[in-house]
Design a protein around this motif. Structure first.
Motif, PDB file in Angstrom:
ATOM      1  N   UNK A 154      38.915  66.989  48.156  1.00 49.02           N
ATOM      2  CA  UNK A 154      38.415  66.658  47.061  1.00 49.02           C
ATOM      3  C   UNK A 154      39.486  65.494  46.284  1.00 49.02           C
ATOM      4  N   UNK A 155      40.641  65.750  46.421  1.00 44.75           N
ATOM      5  CA  UNK A 155      41.471  64.656  45.516  1.00 44.75           C
ATOM      6  C   UNK A 155      41.044  63.294  45.899  1.00 44.75           C
ATOM      7  N   UNK A 156      40.606  63.113  47.263  1.00 44.94           N
ATOM      8  CA  UNK A 156      40.548  61.871  47.900  1.00 44.94           C
ATOM      9  C   UNK A 156      39.044  61.291  47.942  1.00 44.94           C
ATOM     10  N   UNK A 157      38.261  62.204  47.608  1.00 48.34           N
ATOM     11  CA  UNK A 157      36.722  62.079  48.001  1.00 48.34           C
ATOM     12  C   UNK A 157      36.175  60.879  47.221  1.00 48.34           C
ATOM     13  N   UNK A 158      35.021  60.068  47.680  1.00 51.51           N
ATOM     14  CA  UNK A 158      34.285  59.184  46.928  1.00 51.51           C
ATOM     15  C   UNK A 158      33.281  59.673  46.366  1.00 51.51           C
ATOM     16  N   UNK A 159      32.755  60.742  46.570  1.00 53.92           N
ATOM     17  CA  UNK A 159      31.520  61.464  46.065  1.00 53.92           C
ATOM     18  C   UNK A 159      31.724  62.954  46.150  1.00 53.92           C
ATOM     19  N   UNK A 160      31.221  63.911  45.010  1.00 51.81           N
ATOM     20  CA  UNK A 160      31.379  64.936  45.104  1.00 51.81           C
ATOM     21  C   UNK A 160      29.831  65.928  44.579  1.00 51.81           C
ATOM     22  N   UNK A 161      29.581  66.843  45.709  1.00 54.99           N
ATOM     23  CA  UNK A 161      28.293  67.299  45.125  1.00 54.99           C
ATOM     24  C   UNK A 161      28.473  68.928  45.151  1.00 54.99           C
ATOM     25  N   UNK A 162      27.939  69.265  43.882  1.00 57.69           N
ATOM     26  CA  UNK A 162      27.735  70.830  43.577  1.00 57.69           C
ATOM     27  C   UNK A 162      26.218  71.207  43.786  1.00 57.69           C
ATOM     28  N   UNK A 163      26.043  72.215  44.851  1.00 55.53           N
ATOM     29  CA  UNK A 163      24.721  72.295  45.198  1.00 55.53           C
ATOM     30  C   UNK A 163      24.384  73.925  45.100  1.00 55.53           C
TER      31      UNK A 163
ATOM     32  N   UNK B 144      36.515  59.576  40.797  1.00 54.97           N
ATOM     33  CA  UNK B 144      35.197  60.506  40.630  1.00 54.97           C
ATOM     34  C   UNK B 144      34.903  60.324  39.128  1.00 54.97           C
ATOM     35  N   UNK B 145      33.654  60.128  38.806  1.00 54.23           N
ATOM     36  CA  UNK B 145      33.119  59.810  37.422  1.00 54.23           C
ATOM     37  C   UNK B 145      31.520  60.236  37.485  1.00 54.23           C
ATOM     38  N   UNK B 146      31.024  60.082  36.477  1.00 51.24           N
ATOM     39  CA  UNK B 146      29.646  60.541  36.135  1.00 51.24           C
ATOM     40  C   UNK B 146      28.544  59.943  37.194  1.00 51.24           C
ATOM     41  N   UNK B 147      28.845  58.575  37.928  1.00 54.64           N
ATOM     42  CA  UNK B 147      28.171  58.061  38.859  1.00 54.64           C
ATOM     43  C   UNK B 147      28.233  58.647  40.129  1.00 54.64           C
TER      44      UNK B 147
END
Length: 86
Positions: free
Chosen positions: A1-10, A35-38
């Motif tokens: 998570x510290x290095x991801x480009x996108x994050x999804x909570x499903x 990571x940000x709103x987009x």
């Protein structure tokens, strides 16, 4: 998570019982400058304003608003509907 480009909570409700996981997620997200709103997404088909009255649970979108300081995109769809559109 510290290095991801996108994050999804499903379908994750940020349960108060998972406070240790919430802390770990918050720490990892806050250190990731990418990571940000987009590129943080919460996918849940719970309508905004809906609460679990029996359990006195709070609206999931409100929990994420506080947890991510509004820096996410809420997708009001079931996982199946969302993935079929991809």
């Amino acid at each position: 998570i510290m290095n991801c480009n996108e994050l999804y909570f499903i379908g994750y409700s940020l349960s108060d019982i998972d406070s240790a996981l919430q802390y770990m997620l918050y720490d990892a997200i806050s250190t990731n400058q990418k990571l940000n709103k987009s590129n943080i997404y919460v996918i849940d088909n719970q309508p905004r304003g809906y609460t679990f009255e029996f359990f006195q649970k709070e609206d999931i979108s409100l929990k994420f608003d506080r947890f991510l300081d509004g820096k996410y995109t809420f997708i009001n769809k079931s996982f199946e509907d969302w993935i079929m559109e991809k």
